[in-house]
Write a protein that holds these residues in place. Structure first.
Motif, PDB file in Angstrom:
ATOM      1  N   GLY A 357       1.141  -1.426  -0.032  1.00 49.83           N
ATOM      2  CA  GLY A 357       0.129  -0.150  -0.175  1.00 49.83           C
ATOM      3  C   GLY A 357       0.451   1.441  -0.066  1.00 49.83           C
ATOM      4  N   PHE A 358       0.662   2.641   0.645  1.00 52.23           N
ATOM      5  CA  PHE A 358       0.829   3.765   0.484  1.00 52.23           C
ATOM      6  C   PHE A 358       2.401   3.647   1.550  1.00 52.23           C
ATOM      7  N   SER A 359       2.048   4.047   1.997  1.00 59.17           N
ATOM      8  CA  SER A 359       2.681   3.255   3.599  1.00 59.17           C
ATOM      9  C   SER A 359       3.855   2.236   3.675  1.00 59.17           C
ATOM     10  N   GLY A 360       3.328   1.109   2.869  1.00 59.15           N
ATOM     11  CA  GLY A 360       4.225  -0.193   2.228  1.00 59.15           C
ATOM     12  C   GLY A 360       5.391  -0.089   1.649  1.00 59.15           C
ATOM     13  N   SER A 361       4.968   1.622   0.594  1.00 55.61           N
ATOM     14  CA  SER A 361       5.438   1.912  -0.406  1.00 55.61           C
ATOM     15  C   SER A 361       6.767   2.596   0.007  1.00 55.61           C
ATOM     16  N   VAL A 362       6.574   3.286   1.063  1.00 57.72           N
ATOM     17  CA  VAL A 362       6.843   4.347   1.646  1.00 57.72           C
ATOM     18  C   VAL A 362       8.372   3.742   2.746  1.00 57.72           C
ATOM     19  N   VAL A 363       7.725   2.985   3.350  1.00 57.46           N
ATOM     20  CA  VAL A 363       8.890   2.020   3.979  1.00 57.46           C
ATOM     21  C   VAL A 363       9.737   1.156   3.632  1.00 57.46           C
ATOM     22  N   ILE A 364       9.289   0.600   2.093  1.00 56.40           N
ATOM     23  CA  ILE A 364       9.970   0.468   1.190  1.00 56.40           C
ATOM     24  C   ILE A 364      11.166   1.368   0.288  1.00 56.40           C
ATOM     25  N   ALA A 365      10.398   2.518   0.219  1.00 54.31           N
ATOM     26  CA  ALA A 365      11.437   3.959  -0.727  1.00 54.31           C
ATOM     27  C   ALA A 365      12.816   3.990   1.059  1.00 54.31           C
ATOM     28  N   GLN A 366      12.160   4.101   2.754  1.00 54.28           N
ATOM     29  CA  GLN A 366      13.265   4.212   3.281  1.00 54.28           C
ATOM     30  C   GLN A 366      13.938   3.126   3.718  1.00 54.28           C
ATOM     31  N   VAL A 367      13.548   1.532   2.989  1.00 56.00           N
ATOM     32  CA  VAL A 367      14.845   0.802   3.616  1.00 56.00           C
ATOM     33  C   VAL A 367      16.244   0.769   1.923  1.00 56.00           C
ATOM     34  N   ARG A 368      15.683   1.567   1.056  1.00 59.10           N
ATOM     35  CA  ARG A 368      16.576   1.750   0.197  1.00 59.10           C
ATOM     36  C   ARG A 368      17.742   2.968   0.530  1.00 59.10           C
ATOM     37  N   THR A 369      16.912   3.785   0.981  1.00 61.03           N
ATOM     38  CA  THR A 369      17.092   4.895   1.773  1.00 61.03           C
ATOM     39  C   THR A 369      18.636   4.353   2.821  1.00 61.03           C
ATOM     40  N   THR A 370      18.369   4.514   3.839  1.00 63.72           N
ATOM     41  CA  THR A 370      19.080   3.904   4.563  1.00 63.72           C
ATOM     42  C   THR A 370      19.978   2.622   4.644  1.00 63.72           C
ATOM     43  N   ALA A 371      19.625   2.076   3.290  1.00 63.76           N
ATOM     44  CA  ALA A 371      20.726   1.585   2.829  1.00 63.76           C
ATOM     45  C   ALA A 371      21.565   2.440   2.112  1.00 63.76           C
ATOM     46  N   SER A 372      21.600   2.874   1.634  1.00 65.70           N
ATOM     47  CA  SER A 372      22.291   3.966   0.670  1.00 65.70           C
ATOM     48  C   SER A 372      23.251   4.453   1.671  1.00 65.70           C
ATOM     49  N   ASP A 373      22.807   5.550   2.885  1.00 67.86           N
ATOM     50  CA  ASP A 373      23.404   5.866   3.531  1.00 67.86           C
ATOM     51  C   ASP A 373      24.360   5.210   4.379  1.00 67.86           C
ATOM     52  N   LEU A 374      24.247   3.536   5.018  1.00 65.07           N
ATOM     53  CA  LEU A 374      24.995   2.474   5.431  1.00 65.07           C
ATOM     54  C   LEU A 374      25.838   2.633   4.115  1.00 65.07           C
ATOM     55  N   MET A 375      25.847   2.454   2.835  1.00 69.61           N
ATOM     56  CA  MET A 375      26.706   2.007   2.345  1.00 69.61           C
ATOM     57  C   MET A 375      27.855   3.132   2.179  1.00 69.61           C
ATOM     58  N   VAL A 376      26.937   4.373   1.858  1.00 69.67           N
ATOM     59  CA  VAL A 376      28.348   5.758   2.282  1.00 69.67           C
ATOM     60  C   VAL A 376      28.818   6.026   3.688  1.00 69.67           C
ATOM     61  N   ALA A 377      28.489   5.146   4.315  1.00 69.70           N
ATOM     62  CA  ALA A 377      28.667   5.484   5.908  1.00 69.70           C
ATOM     63  C   ALA A 377      30.181   4.036   6.147  1.00 69.70           C
ATOM     64  N   SER A 378      29.920   2.461   4.816  1.00 68.29           N
ATOM     65  CA  SER A 378      31.068   1.843   4.684  1.00 68.29           C
ATOM     66  C   SER A 378      32.400   2.424   3.672  1.00 68.29           C
ATOM     67  N   GLY A 379      31.854   3.509   3.410  1.00 64.39           N
ATOM     68  CA  GLY A 379      32.974   3.585   2.461  1.00 64.39           C
ATOM     69  C   GLY A 379      32.766   3.847   1.256  1.00 64.39           C
ATOM     70  N   VAL A 380      32.074   3.906   0.291  1.00 59.22           N
ATOM     71  CA  VAL A 380      30.832   3.495  -1.054  1.00 59.22           C
ATOM     72  C   VAL A 380      30.641   4.886  -1.440  1.00 59.22           C
TER      73      VAL A 380
END
Length: 417
Positions: A357-380
């Protein structure tokens, strides 16, 4: 009548027993919560003691040396300010000790100048003291000085006015003690007892990263059980992260200074760089995870579908945070943290393909964004992190290599932050 009275008494007794049972359950629950809080408080206090132990040793050594040198070598009969200056340099501005030493000296110089000048023209007394302190504060504020310089100038002015009549030549020892205390503090920090900067940062980073990982795990479990209360509780706990982030930021600044002034720690510069560059993306991961959990609460409230891979994706994010902390602490390249972050995105892609649903799509988007943050924190690099996230999700831009899992459906994905 007697039989009816007995039945009424029994009913009241049963009612009281039922109320007592409910009261007992509430009391037992409250006592269990208190015991849990007591254990958590004790753990937090012991952690703070371990974190501050090295600084306490430095402060003690610096204070003792400053007193000894001022008293024995400089023949100061009352070397009070030298150890105070040393401890103030070490404790008051972790990560800014050079600046702290300069502030001490400048503040003392201003206080001596103002105090001496006004005493020469006006003498000593209560109203003279008030005027000297007011003048010292206004002068330093007008010059754009920091709060530390203002305080030092005012305190020195007080000592000059109150002690000058009974203590000769107070001004010069006071100035020398400020210089001596700050210098001894820097000597202890750089040469005699330099702390291991990575150990300090690891201890400071653990509460922040553990808090993030634990609340992501709690959110994943709340989604599996459709437990709105548990998800809301995870959101409340994650929002209380200012102290942990402030401690991490201060530890990084202190470590930078240690590596700058301590030859014994110069070889750790490259390792420290990872942590220093990770501070901002970790902060972003905290905030984006807060958005993720908040939308998970709304998702449960609205009874939206929760595909099985969705909580799994959030659980992988939590594990990526833990792996990041462990690999940083071991001085390793955080490859496992990166792999787990991309696994979280892959599971999010599966969940999105199954339908949300709508909120579910936001959760998915935030999983992607947070994963990107963690990748950058790891040096990427940020651009490369975003590309890898799109690939793991099953989405590719024109000209990019195909995703490793071509069977995955590439839905119109939420934007990567």
């Amino acid at each position: 009548m007697a039989r009816d009275g007995r039945l009424q008494f029994l009913r009241r007794g049963n009612l009281r027993e039922g109320l007592a049972d409910r009261d007992g359950q509430r009391i037992a629950s409250a006592m269990e919560e208190l015991r849990h809080r007591g254990k958590a408080t004790l753990h937090d206090r012991l952690h703070r003691v371990r974190t501050a132990f090295g600084l306490a040793l430095q402060a003690g050594l610096a204070a003792g040396l400053a007193y000894l040198i001022s008293h024995r070598l400089l023949k100061n009969p009352q070397p009070v300010f030298a150890p105070i200056s040393a401890v103030g340099t070490l404790a008051a501005s972790v990560g800014q000790r050079f600046r702290r030493t300069v502030e001490l000296i400048v503040g003392v110089a201003v206080g001596v100048l103002v105090g001496d000048a006004l005493i020469y023209f006006l003498g000593t007394g209560a109203w003279q003291l008030a005027l000297v302190v007011t003048s010292a504060i206004l002068l330093t504020i007008f010059a754009g000085a920091s709060v530390a310089i203002v305080i030092q100038a005012a305190a020195t002015a007080v000592l000059i006015v109150t002690l000058s009549p009974s203590t000769e030549n107070l001004e010069f020892p006071r100035f020398i003690d400020a210089l001596l205390g700050g210098g001894i503090a820097l000597l202890v920090t750089a040469v005699l007892l330099p702390l291991n900067p990575l150990r300090v940062i690891n201890r400071a980073a653990r509460p922040a990263l553990d808090l993030l990982a634990d609340q992501l795990d709690a959110c994943a479990e709340a989604l599996r059980k459709q437990d709105r209360g548990a998800a809301q509780q995870a959101l409340f706990r994650l929002r209380e992260n200012k102290e942990e982030l402030a401690a991490l930021s201060e530890a990084i600044e202190g470590a930078k200074e240690t590596i700058t002034i301590s030859p014994a720690r110069w070889h750790r510069r490259s390792e420290l760089t990872h942590y220093a560059e990770a501070a901002d993306p970790i902060d972003r991961a905290m905030r984006n995870s807060g958005t993720l959990i908040r939308r998970a609460v709304t998702l449960i409230e609205d009874s939206e579908p929760v595909p099985e891979p969705m909580p799994d994706a959030i659980g992988h994010l939590a594990e990526a945070v833990r792996l990041l902390r462990q690999e940083f602490a071991a001085g390793q390249e955080p490859e496992e943290a990166r792999e787990r972050s991309l696994r979280a995105v892959s599971e999010a892609g599966r969940a999105y393909a199954e339908g949300v649903g709508f909120s579910g799509s936001v959760v998915i988007a935030q999983v992607r964004t947070t994963a990107s943050d963690l990748m950058v924190a790891s040096g990427v690099e940020q651009e490369e992190a975003n590309r890898l996230v799109r690939q793991a999700f099953g989405e590719n831009r024109p000209g990019e290599p195909a995703a490793q899992n071509p069977a995955a459906h590439p839905p119109t994905a939420p934007p990567v932050g």
